[in-house]
Each structure stands twice: as structure tokens, then as C-alpha cells.
Design an enzyme around this catalytic site. Structure first.
Site, short mmCIF file in Angstrom:
data_model
loop_
_atom_site.label_atom_id
_atom_site.label_comp_id
_atom_site.label_asym_id
_atom_site.label_seq_id
_atom_site.Cartn_x
_atom_site.Cartn_y
_atom_site.Cartn_z
N GLY A 142 -8.63 11.75 10.61
CA GLY A 142 -8.01 11.19 12.13
C GLY A 142 -8.61 10.07 12.38
O GLY A 142 -8.08 9.41 13.71
N GLY A 248 -16.34 -5.67 1.50
CA GLY A 248 -15.76 -5.74 0.48
C GLY A 248 -14.28 -5.52 0.96
O GLY A 248 -13.84 -5.80 0.00
N ILE A 343 9.89 -8.21 -16.39
CA ILE A 343 10.30 -9.15 -17.18
C ILE A 343 9.79 -8.39 -18.32
O ILE A 343 10.77 -8.69 -19.40
CB ILE A 343 8.76 -10.36 -17.57
CG1 ILE A 343 9.22 -11.47 -16.14
CG2 ILE A 343 8.29 -11.10 -18.77
CD1 ILE A 343 7.80 -12.50 -15.90
N GLY A 346 12.75 -2.78 -19.29
CA GLY A 346 13.15 -1.16 -19.56
C GLY A 346 11.49 -0.61 -20.13
O GLY A 346 10.84 0.44 -19.07
N GLU A 369 -9.79 -0.10 2.45
CA GLU A 369 -10.60 -1.25 3.12
C GLU A 369 -9.46 -2.12 3.86
O GLU A 369 -9.77 -3.17 4.26
CB GLU A 369 -10.69 -2.52 2.21
CG GLU A 369 -11.90 -1.76 0.98
CD GLU A 369 -13.34 -1.47 0.58
OE1 GLU A 369 -14.60 -2.79 1.70
OE2 GLU A 369 -14.00 -1.31 -0.05
N THR A 371 -5.34 -2.08 5.86
CA THR A 371 -4.50 -2.34 5.50
C THR A 371 -3.60 -3.37 5.78
O THR A 371 -4.58 -3.99 6.38
CB THR A 371 -3.43 -0.81 6.16
OG1 THR A 371 -3.26 -1.27 7.58
CG2 THR A 371 -3.79 0.76 5.64
N GLU A 373 -1.87 -4.61 7.47
CA GLU A 373 -0.81 -4.71 8.93
C GLU A 373 -2.70 -4.63 9.67
O GLU A 373 -2.67 -5.61 10.92
CB GLU A 373 -0.19 -3.58 9.22
CG GLU A 373 0.96 -3.10 8.98
CD GLU A 373 1.28 -2.14 7.70
OE1 GLU A 373 -0.59 -2.37 7.15
OE2 GLU A 373 2.26 -2.57 7.45
#
Ligand code: FAD
Length: 387
Positions: A142, A248, A343, A346, A369, A371, A373
Site C-alpha cells: 500500500g 538511484g 524497423i 515481424g 525508482e 514513476t 508521473e
């Protein structure tokens, strides 16, 4: 072209002038090592999801983790941007190896900056030489971005810390000797350096990329840690965690730059080898345009990463610069790896050319480390409120 590329050499020369010569000798020799010993293992490590124990052992032997640490503790006392340049090469060679070592390096840095003299003397030489390997245990089920919401507790009982709680996504969890652990104490979030054997269990988490780097849920249940395992001052743990993460993030930026360069090199090679409509792919302007954007993004990432590392080295504030470097390098890396797959057509989606490994590894770097955001929140906070 060697593993240490011209763009890296030029930046080191720009930063250090005549002193760059010695640093470049070290980086060049490490570059050879990455190319011959580490890169050839990367594919199998990913396929088998195998912890890169042997690579880590060899890199400890090469002094990789000791690069940025003081000579008094057995380090090589090199400037941090030189370590970061080596980390970029490690990311290019094998991202799983790089991430495992980067997290361990963050723990070493935490001990250097925040532990008391006794802890430092006991642990730092063992950690930077690889005798003791560490994991950074902050995130909880959490408490991810909202890291202040720690639920793991540590309270003094009978002269020892009694630790209870569950940690999530601990890199190196279950494979390390020590945890740099964060837990709530009566005075607030606090940091501890504890023996990994104190954990009741560590459950391996399967994942998309960085498949050789182990990520674990680590459980502490009535674990008794010695009183001396507290790092620094009780209640200061969150400040320590934040500062450890600044460094980090610079290393994650370096790994991102390395991963992107690996994908780019493969894309260039493939575009010259593969023909369509009677000519090499590299003759098509749309492919050329992709390659130009990819290289521009990689070189811009490197500049931002080395600049943040340079500020750290000089003891200047670098919270925002680290966040910017990580944000930019990780997002550009993902785009570069995506274009590398494009590039390859497939064959990029198939296993043969290995480019999807780079994309899968890159995908973590906009999350781990902190996000993207959260990086944007940090950068904007620095713009509006100041550092
Ligand atoms: C492979 C791997 C290795 C890791 N290694 C470590 C490790 O060694 N040690 C460690 O402690 N942790 C580690 N982590 C944890 C990592 O740092 C967290 O996953 C990350 O910080 C995000 O936390 P979360 O997963 O709880 O996501 P959440 O915090 O739940 O976020 C979910 C989404 O909501 C967004 N969000 C949350 N808050 C806001 C906000 N205020 N504004 C806008 N958007 C928001 C996030 O950006 C994200 O997109 C690792 C994770 C992975 C996947």
C-alpha cells in the site's frame, strides 16, 4: 567501434579536460570487459530468467561498485559521472545485471551518506567489494508512489528492534545478504540495515522484463534486529530514502541510455542488412528519419544523465535534474526500443533478433525508482516552489 562509444568519450573529456585520459583508460578497459564477458550472457539470462550471479561476481572483481567510493573504505574514488558512464555500458550489455548492481550501489551510497562511523567501517568495505550484497526495501503493497504511507513497523523491545511488515518489489530480495529497510518507528519513518536472514520469507515475483534481476515480496514477522541496525537518526528515514533515490534515478537514466543504445545499434545493423523493394531499409527516408530521432534522443538523454551525476558529485542540489534525467531517458528509451522493433518488422516481434528484450527491460524504467508521473510532480514542484 568499441563498447565505450565516442559520444561518451567526448563528454568525459568535456568534463575533465586532461584528467579525462586516466578515466577513459579505465572506462575503455571496462568496456572491453562488458563486450566480451557480459553482453554474450544477456540473452540466456533473460530467456532462463536466471539471476546473473556470475556477472555480478565478475563485476565486483573489476571494482565496478567501488568506483565512486572513498579510498578509505576500499573504493577507487572516481567521479560519479565515471561510474554512471560505466553503468550506461552495463545497461547496454545486460540490463538485468545493471539493475541488480545499481540497486546494490544505491544501498552502498545510503550507508556512505547516512550510517554511523561504526556501521560504515563494518559494512561499506564489505558491500563495495561484493562480500555483502544488498537490497533496497522501501515499497510496500500500500505504499509505492505514496511511500510515506509505510505500514511496516519497528519498535524497541528488550533492547532490540522488533520488525513486522511486508515489503513489495524488493530488487535482489531473497538473493542478498542485507536489506536497507524502511519502517515506521515512534518518531516516524526510519532506516535500518538488517541481515537478510531476519526476513521470514521472500517470494519471487515473475515479470515482463529485467527477467534476470530478482524482484521479491519480503515478509518480516516478529523479526528481532539488533539495536545498532538503525541507520542515522530515528525518524529521518524518509529523507534518507528520498536522497538515495535521487542518485538511484541517475543510474536508472544511465541504464535507460545504455538499453536504448543497444536497441539502436541493432536497428542500424538490421536496416543495412535487410532489403525490401530491391534496396536496403536504410535507403528509405522514413527509416532514416526514425534512426535520426533515435540517436538524437539517446544523445540528449546522456547529456541530462551525466549533468545530474556531475551536480551530485559537486555536492550541488540535483533532485530536479535527477528526476528530469530519469523521466527523459526512460521515456525516450522506451520509444527508441519500440522503433527498433518497428524497423525489424515481424522479426523484431519474434525472438530471433532480441530487440523485444530491450523493450521489455525499458518498460520498467518509467515505473521503478518513481514513476514518470511522480518525476513530473517533482520537477514541477521545483519549478513552482523552488528546490
Ligand atoms: C521490477 C521492479 C523493481 C522494483 N524495485 C524496487 C526496489 O528495489 N525497492 C523498492 O522499494 N521498490 C522497488 N520497486 C517499486 C517501484 O518503485 C514502485 O512500483 C513504483 O514506485 C510505483 O509504485 P506502485 O507500483 O505502488 O504504483 P502506484 O503508486 O500505485 O501508482 C500507480 C499509478 O498511479 C500513478 N500515481 C500515483 N500517485 C500519483 C499522483 N500523485 N499523481 C499522478 N499519478 C499518480 C503512478 O504514477 C502510476 O502510474 C520496483 C518495482 C518493480 C516493478
Amino acid at each position: 567501434m568499441g563498447f565505450l562509444i565516442q559520444e561518451q568519450k567526448e563528454l568525459v573529456e568535456m568534463m575533465y579536460g586532461p584528467a579525462a585520459e586516466d578515466y577513459l583508460l579505465i572506462l575503455d578497459s571496462l568496456g572491453d570487459f562488458f563486450e566480451k564477458e557480459i553482453e554474450p550472457t544477456a540473452r540466456q539470462i533473460d530467456v532462463k530468467a536466471e539471476f546473473p550471479r556470475e556477472n555480478i561476481r565478475k563485476l565486483f572483481e573489476q571494482g565496478f561498485t567501488s568506483m565512486g567510493f572513498p579510498k578509505d573504505f576500499g573504493g577507487l574514488e572516481l567521479p560519479w559521472p565515471i561510474y554512471v558512464a560505466a553503468m550506461e555500458m552495463c545497461g547496454k550489455a545486460c540490463a538485468s545485471t545493471a539493475l541488480s548492481l545499481a540497486i546494490h550501489g544505491t544501498c552502498c551510497e545510503g550507508v556512505r551518506q547516512f550510517s554511523n562511523p561504526g556501521q560504515k567501517k563494518e559494512y561499506l568495505p564489505q558491500m563495495i567489494s561484493g562480500k555483502k550484497f544488498a537490497g533496497f526495501s522501501l515499497t510496500e503493497p500500500g505504499a509505492g508512489s505514496d511511500a510515506r504511507n509505510l505500514q511496516t513497523t519497528a519498535r524497541l523491545e528488550g533492547g532490540q528492534w522488533l520488525v513486522n511488515g511486508t515489503k513489495m518489489f524488493t530488487t535482489n530480495g531473497g538473493y542478498c545478504d542485507l536489506y536497507f529497510l524502511f519502517a515506521k518507528t515512534p518518531k516516524g519513518p526510519s532506516a535500518f540495515l538488517v541481515d537478510a536472514k531476519l526476513a521470514k520469507s521472500s517470494k519471487h515475483i515473475e515479470k515482463l522484463g529485467y527477467r534476470g534481476s530478482v524482484t521479491a515480496e519480503v515478509v518480516f514477522e516478529n523479526a528481532h534486529a539488533p539495536k545498532e541496525s538503525l541507520v542515522g537518526t530515528e525518524g529521518e528515514g524518509f529523507e534518507y530514502a528520498k536522497k538515495m533515490l535521487y542518485g538511484g534515478r541517475v543510474t536508472v537514466g544511465a541504464i535507460s541510455t545504455g538499453i536504448a543504445r543497444a536497441a539502436f545499434d541493432k536497428a542500424v545493423r538490421y536496416s543495412k542488412d535487410r532489403t525490401a523493394f530491391g534496396k536496403p531499409l536504410s535507403d528509405f527516408e522514413m527509416i532514416q528519419s526514425k534512426l535520426a530521432d533515435m540517436l538524437t534522443d539517446i544523445n540528449a538523454s546522456r547529456l541530462m544523465v551525466y549533468r545530474a551525476a556531475h551536480l551530485k558529485d559537486r555536492g550541488k542540489p540535483f533532485e530536479s535534474e535527477a528526476a528530469q534525467a530519469k523521466l527523459f531517458a526512460s521515456e525516450k528509451c522506451l520509444r527508441v526500443c519500440d522503433e527498433a522493433i518497428q524497423i525489424h518488422g515481424g522479426y523484431g516481434y519474434a525472438d530471433e533478433f532480441d530487440v523485444h528484450r530491450h523493450w521489455r527491460d525499458a518498460r520498467l524504467n518509467t515505473v521503478g525508482e518513481g514513476t514518470s508521473e511522480i518525476m513530473r510532480l517533482l520537477v514541477s514542484k521545483n519549478i513552482i516552489k523552488g528546490p
